[in-house]
Write a protein that holds these residues in place. Structure first.
Motif, PDB file in Angstrom:
ATOM      1  N   THR A   3       0.858  -1.189   0.000  1.00 19.16           N
ATOM      2  CA  THR A   3       0.000   0.000   0.000  1.00 19.16           C
ATOM      3  C   THR A   3       0.887   1.230   0.000  1.00 19.16           C
ATOM      4  OG1 THR A   3      -1.515  -1.223   1.339  1.00 19.16           O
ATOM      5  CG2 THR A   3      -1.856   1.146   1.235  1.00 19.16           C
ATOM      6  N   THR A   4       0.631   2.154  -0.819  1.00 20.68           N
ATOM      7  CA  THR A   4       1.481   3.345  -0.905  1.00 20.68           C
ATOM      8  C   THR A   4       0.843   4.483  -0.135  1.00 20.68           C
ATOM      9  OG1 THR A   4       0.331   4.092  -2.832  1.00 20.68           O
ATOM     10  CG2 THR A   4       2.230   2.662  -3.208  1.00 20.68           C
ATOM     11  N   ILE A   5       1.643   5.491   0.125  1.00 19.16           N
ATOM     12  CA  ILE A   5       1.102   6.664   0.824  1.00 19.16           C
ATOM     13  C   ILE A   5      -0.055   7.241   0.031  1.00 19.16           C
ATOM     14  CG2 ILE A   5       1.622   9.010   1.569  1.00 19.16           C
ATOM     15  CD1 ILE A   5       4.505   8.082   1.985  1.00 19.16           C
ATOM     16  N   ALA A   6       0.168   7.346  -1.294  1.00 18.11           N
ATOM     17  CA  ALA A   6      -0.883   7.946  -2.118  1.00 18.11           C
ATOM     18  C   ALA A   6      -2.134   7.093  -2.117  1.00 18.11           C
ATOM     19  CB  ALA A   6      -0.382   8.132  -3.535  1.00 18.11           C
ATOM     20  N   SER A   7      -1.978   5.761  -2.170  1.00 17.00           N
ATOM     21  CA  SER A   7      -3.202   4.969  -2.193  1.00 17.00           C
ATOM     22  C   SER A   7      -3.912   5.047  -0.853  1.00 17.00           C
ATOM     23  CB  SER A   7      -2.938   3.535  -2.642  1.00 17.00           C
ATOM     24  OG  SER A   7      -1.788   3.027  -2.039  1.00 17.00           O
ATOM     25  N   ALA A   8      -3.135   5.252   0.239  1.00 13.63           N
ATOM     26  CA  ALA A   8      -3.795   5.462   1.520  1.00 13.63           C
ATOM     27  C   ALA A   8      -4.613   6.746   1.472  1.00 13.63           C
ATOM     28  CB  ALA A   8      -2.755   5.545   2.625  1.00 13.63           C
ATOM     29  N   LEU A   9      -4.017   7.763   0.867  1.00 11.10           N
ATOM     30  CA  LEU A   9      -4.755   9.021   0.738  1.00 11.10           C
ATOM     31  C   LEU A   9      -6.009   8.837  -0.100  1.00 11.10           C
ATOM     32  CD1 LEU A   9      -1.848  11.509   0.122  1.00 11.10           C
ATOM     33  CD2 LEU A   9      -3.571  11.722   1.890  1.00 11.10           C
ATOM     34  N   PHE A  10      -5.908   7.961  -1.064  1.00 15.46           N
ATOM     35  CA  PHE A  10      -7.041   7.747  -1.957  1.00 15.46           C
ATOM     36  C   PHE A  10      -8.155   6.944  -1.321  1.00 15.46           C
ATOM     37  CE2 PHE A  10      -5.141   9.837  -5.105  1.00 15.46           C
ATOM     38  CZ  PHE A  10      -4.200   9.195  -5.897  1.00 15.46           C
ATOM     39  N   SER A  11      -7.851   6.279  -0.199  1.00 14.20           N
ATOM     40  CA  SER A  11      -8.795   5.268   0.255  1.00 14.20           C
ATOM     41  C   SER A  11     -10.053   5.853   0.894  1.00 14.20           C
ATOM     42  CB  SER A  11      -8.103   4.329   1.232  1.00 14.20           C
ATOM     43  OG  SER A  11      -7.777   5.063   2.380  1.00 14.20           O
ATOM     44  N   SER A  12     -10.127   7.177   0.992  1.00 16.76           N
ATOM     45  CA  SER A  12     -11.344   7.781   1.530  1.00 16.76           C
ATOM     46  C   SER A  12     -12.575   7.328   0.742  1.00 16.76           C
ATOM     47  CB  SER A  12     -11.228   9.303   1.433  1.00 16.76           C
ATOM     48  OG  SER A  12     -12.497   9.858   1.462  1.00 16.76           O
ATOM     49  N   ASN A  13     -13.614   6.965   1.475  1.00 14.03           N
ATOM     50  CA  ASN A  13     -14.815   6.484   0.797  1.00 14.03           C
ATOM     51  C   ASN A  13     -15.719   7.606   0.339  1.00 14.03           C
ATOM     52  OD1 ASN A  13     -14.247   3.806   0.901  1.00 14.03           O
ATOM     53  ND2 ASN A  13     -15.006   3.621   3.001  1.00 14.03           N
ATOM     54  N   ASN A  28      -4.437  16.866  -2.409  1.00 14.53           N
ATOM     55  CA  ASN A  28      -3.417  17.884  -2.589  1.00 14.53           C
ATOM     56  C   ASN A  28      -2.352  17.668  -1.530  1.00 14.53           C
ATOM     57  OD1 ASN A  28      -1.818  20.025  -2.937  1.00 14.53           O
ATOM     58  ND2 ASN A  28      -3.395  21.585  -2.629  1.00 14.53           N
ATOM     59  N   PRO A  29      -1.381  16.817  -1.823  1.00 14.97           N
ATOM     60  CA  PRO A  29      -0.395  16.474  -0.822  1.00 14.97           C
ATOM     61  C   PRO A  29       0.458  17.661  -0.414  1.00 14.97           C
ATOM     62  CG  PRO A  29       0.279  15.651  -2.960  1.00 14.97           C
ATOM     63  CD  PRO A  29      -1.104  16.202  -3.116  1.00 14.97           C
ATOM     64  N   ARG A  30       0.357  18.735  -1.217  1.00 11.24           N
ATOM     65  CA  ARG A  30       1.189  19.883  -0.889  1.00 11.24           C
ATOM     66  C   ARG A  30       0.477  20.899  -0.032  1.00 11.24           C
ATOM     67  NH1 ARG A  30       2.015  19.839  -6.941  1.00 11.24           N
ATOM     68  NH2 ARG A  30       0.176  18.640  -6.533  1.00 11.24           N
ATOM     69  N   ALA A  31      -0.746  20.551   0.409  1.00 10.03           N
ATOM     70  CA  ALA A  31      -1.538  21.510   1.177  1.00 10.03           C
ATOM     71  C   ALA A  31      -0.845  21.863   2.485  1.00 10.03           C
ATOM     72  CB  ALA A  31      -2.912  20.943   1.459  1.00 10.03           C
ATOM     73  N   SER A  32      -0.176  20.906   3.106  1.00 10.11           N
ATOM     74  CA  SER A  32       0.383  21.195   4.415  1.00 10.11           C
ATOM     75  C   SER A  32       1.905  21.339   4.398  1.00 10.11           C
ATOM     76  CB  SER A  32      -0.005  20.078   5.380  1.00 10.11           C
ATOM     77  OG  SER A  32       0.390  18.840   4.817  1.00 10.11           O
ATOM     78  N   SER A  33       2.553  20.878   3.378  1.00  8.40           N
ATOM     79  CA  SER A  33       4.009  20.980   3.331  1.00  8.40           C
ATOM     80  C   SER A  33       4.442  21.085   1.880  1.00  8.40           C
ATOM     81  CB  SER A  33       4.621  19.731   3.968  1.00  8.40           C
ATOM     82  OG  SER A  33       5.953  19.616   3.555  1.00  8.40           O
ATOM     83  N   SER A  34       5.557  21.738   1.646  1.00  7.39           N
ATOM     84  CA  SER A  34       5.964  21.905   0.247  1.00  7.39           C
ATOM     85  C   SER A  34       6.843  20.754  -0.222  1.00  7.39           C
ATOM     86  CB  SER A  34       6.699  23.230   0.091  1.00  7.39           C
ATOM     87  OG  SER A  34       7.869  23.153   0.867  1.00  7.39           O
ATOM     88  N   SER A  35       7.245  19.834   0.640  1.00  7.13           N
ATOM     89  CA  SER A  35       8.152  18.783   0.185  1.00  7.13           C
ATOM     90  C   SER A  35       7.876  17.442   0.858  1.00  7.13           C
ATOM     91  CB  SER A  35       9.589  19.232   0.432  1.00  7.13           C
ATOM     92  OG  SER A  35      10.462  18.236   0.023  1.00  7.13           O
ATOM     93  N   ILE A  36       6.746  16.853   0.534  1.00 14.82           N
ATOM     94  CA  ILE A  36       6.416  15.547   1.097  1.00 14.82           C
ATOM     95  C   ILE A  36       6.838  14.490   0.089  1.00 14.82           C
ATOM     96  CG2 ILE A  36       4.529  14.058   1.847  1.00 14.82           C
ATOM     97  CD1 ILE A  36       2.938  16.639   2.371  1.00 14.82           C
ATOM     98  N   SER A  37       7.497  13.460   0.537  1.00 17.69           N
ATOM     99  CA  SER A  37       7.834  12.375  -0.384  1.00 17.69           C
ATOM    100  C   SER A  37       6.663  11.426  -0.491  1.00 17.69           C
ATOM    101  CB  SER A  37       9.056  11.626   0.114  1.00 17.69           C
ATOM    102  OG  SER A  37      10.203  12.259  -0.364  1.00 17.69           O
ATOM    103  N   LEU A  38       6.248  11.135  -1.718  1.00 17.14           N
ATOM    104  CA  LEU A  38       5.150  10.205  -1.961  1.00 17.14           C
ATOM    105  C   LEU A  38       5.694   8.984  -2.657  1.00 17.14           C
ATOM    106  CD1 LEU A  38       2.584  12.759  -3.346  1.00 17.14           C
ATOM    107  CD2 LEU A  38       2.490  11.628  -1.138  1.00 17.14           C
ATOM    108  N   LYS A  39       5.042   7.860  -2.441  1.00 18.02           N
ATOM    109  CA  LYS A  39       5.463   6.640  -3.129  1.00 18.02           C
ATOM    110  C   LYS A  39       4.313   6.118  -3.955  1.00 18.02           C
ATOM    111  CE  LYS A  39       8.885   4.923   0.118  1.00 18.02           C
ATOM    112  NZ  LYS A  39       9.119   3.924   1.149  1.00 18.02           N
TER     113      LYS A  39
END
Ligand SMILES: Cc1cc2nc3c(=O)[nH]c(=O)nc-3n(C[C@H](O)[C@H](O)[C@H](O)COP(=O)(O)OP(=O)(O)OC[C@H]3O[C@@H](n4cnc5c(N)ncnc54)[C@H](O)[C@@H]3O)c2cc1C
Length: 436
Positions: A3-13, A28-39
């Motif tokens: 499971t990737t970070i992005a797919s976790a973010l996507f898992s909202s129903n 929008n992974p950049r909403a809270s930080s300008s440099s988050i690493s995503l997988k």
């Protein structure tokens, strides 16, 4: 697959109401930080025809991908594209053929004329090339239709890839314009003719071929007057065409010789005047379409291509990074095949990749990507070269040669069936599986 970070973010129903704006905000992974690493497992760079068709093909085969698009929405410009039967085979295979078919007129044949309006030759597809299917499709609707079949949040907008780096692990690090970093196991570069992915893989810039195109979409709210035929009109170093798109829209283009691409002009009303200036005294039905074109849908494009020379051109694949569509094989539009081939690429790649992912090892994935490049290279090399050659012949400006073309070659020697042979392409229907 992990499971990737992005797919976790996507898992909202919670399904959001329609609207790209909301989709974008939802992820929008950049909403809270300008440099988050995503997988991510599979990242597709570019939400054009190639990117969306690849994402949709993969999705139907049960494989999730994330599409990064530099724009803040789907590209709405670009007027229309003529899709031939190979394009329609793919659209059928990925389940959107009929939805699009219903919105655009089926073109029955083509008419070739000289600039004084004289008919040189006409063809009906059902007589000369049975089984051919030709429709001009509004690019905006094509993109919207493809994206509407993707799961919510499959596209991350305002995400311009600015740098690519290979990691020791074999993964690829994508650096976005805003500093966000994303790690991907597989990167599919669908980022068009100026592809940063292709550049990173060692492809040279596409080359300007010596002519430019104006394009636009004439609007006829009370109904357009044209038969369902493509019209090609040939002059000296100048040619134009018009294609009915729907009951109210007619697509037109002009190709003209120019030693350089010329300065960039952003004001579409200037572009429209330049286009009209080129066609002074040309057939009135063509001029009528230009006059019925709103200024803001006129575009000028310098035509470029890049030949995939054997031994000299880099392969389409390097370490689980692959290029698709214009990013790999930019070609001139003289055969109307760029988008059709981007669609072909997408189903071939997705089929091979999905099968390899089922086998679940890196070697299978690498072999699948290589096999995609090998299977597609010959066809793409020949089509790019052929499109270039056809363009050069049609852009002749010597009046004697043009007279010979218009009075001898077109009326006596042009045959439609061999000319359209390249539109033969078969692919299997991608049976949808439950989404990942
Ligand atoms: C004048 C003209 C007429 C044409 N007519 C036809 C026709 O009749 N029939 C036909 O089949 N083809 C035609 N084509 C060709 C067709 O337009 C292209 O082949 C097709 O658009 C290729 O699709 P693509 O998805 O590969 O690239 P594109 O459509 O260029 O999409 C690339 C996408 O990647 C995005 N992108 C770029 N860089 C980045 C980045 N760094 N990060 C994130 N995203 C990025 C872009 O914003 C864009 O959305 C024509 C082309 C021209 C110029």
């Amino acid at each position: 697959m992990a499971t990737t970070i992005a797919s976790a973010l996507f898992s909202s129903n919670s399904r959001l109401p329609a609207g790209r704006e909301l989709q974008r905000r939802a992820f929008n992974p950049r909403a809270s930080s300008s440099s988050i690493s995503l997988k991510e497992d599979i990242v597709i760079v570019g939400a054009g025809i190639a990117g969306l068709a690849t994402a949709l093909s993969l999705h139907r085969l049960g494989v999730r991908s994330l599409v990064l698009e530099q724009g803040d929405s789907l590209r709405t410009g670009g007027t229309s594209l003529t899709l031939f039967k190979n394009g329609w085979r793919v659209l059928d295979a990925i389940g959107v053929g009929d939805e699009l078919r219903n919105r655009f007129i089926e073109i029955e044949g083509l008419v070739m004329r000289s600039e004084d309006g004289r008919e040189l030759r006409s063809f009906l597809f059902e007589e000369e090339a049975p089984g051919q299917e030709v429709r001009a499709v509004e690019r905006r609707l094509l993109l919207e239709t493809l994206s509407s079949r993707l799961p919510l949040n499959s596209i991350l907008y305002s995400s311009r890839v600015r740098a690519i780096k290979k990691q020791g692990t074999g993964d690829t690090l994508l650096e976005l314009e805003d500093g966000t970093e994303m790690l991907a196991k597989i990167v599919i570069g669908c980022d068009g003719i100026r592809s940063p992915v292709a550049k990173w893989m060692g492809f040279p810039e596409p080359k300007y071929v010596g002519h430019c195109a104006f394009r636009g979409l004439g609007l006829y709210p009370a109904g357009q007057p044209f038969k369902a035929r493509v019209n090609y009109i040939y002059g000296n170093g100048l040619r134009a065409g018009l294609v009915p798109v729907s009951q109210t829209q007619v697509y037109w283009f002009i190709c003209f010789n120019s030693p350089t691409p010329g300065p960039r002009v952003d004001d579409p009303s200037i572009l429209k005047n330049q286009a009209l200036e080129l066609l002074r005294n040309w057939p009135s039905d063509l001029l009528d379409v230009l006059h019925n074109t709103p200024d803001d849908v006129v575009i000028k494009t310098p035509l470029v291509d890049r030949w995939l020379w054997p031994c000299f051109s880099p392969p389409a694949v390097a370490n689980k990074v692959v290029v698709v569509g214009d990013a790999w094989h930019p070609m001139t539009p003289n055969l109307g095949q760029g988008a059709c081939c981007a669609l072909e690429d997408s189903v071939v790649l997705a089929g091979k990749l999905a099968a390899a992912l089922k086998r679940g090892n890196d070697e299978s994935v690498e072999a699948a990507l290589r096999s995609f490049g090998e299977e597609r290279w010959g066809r793409m090399f020949l089509l790019t070269a052929r499109a270039n050659l056809v363009g050069s012949l049609l852009q002749w400006d010597n009046p004697v040669v043009c007279g010979f073309r218009n009075n001898i070659v077109i009326p006596w020697f042009v045959r439609l069936a061999p000319f359209l042979e390249h539109t033969n392409f078969e692919c299997e229907f991608l049976e949808p599986v439950a989404s990942t």
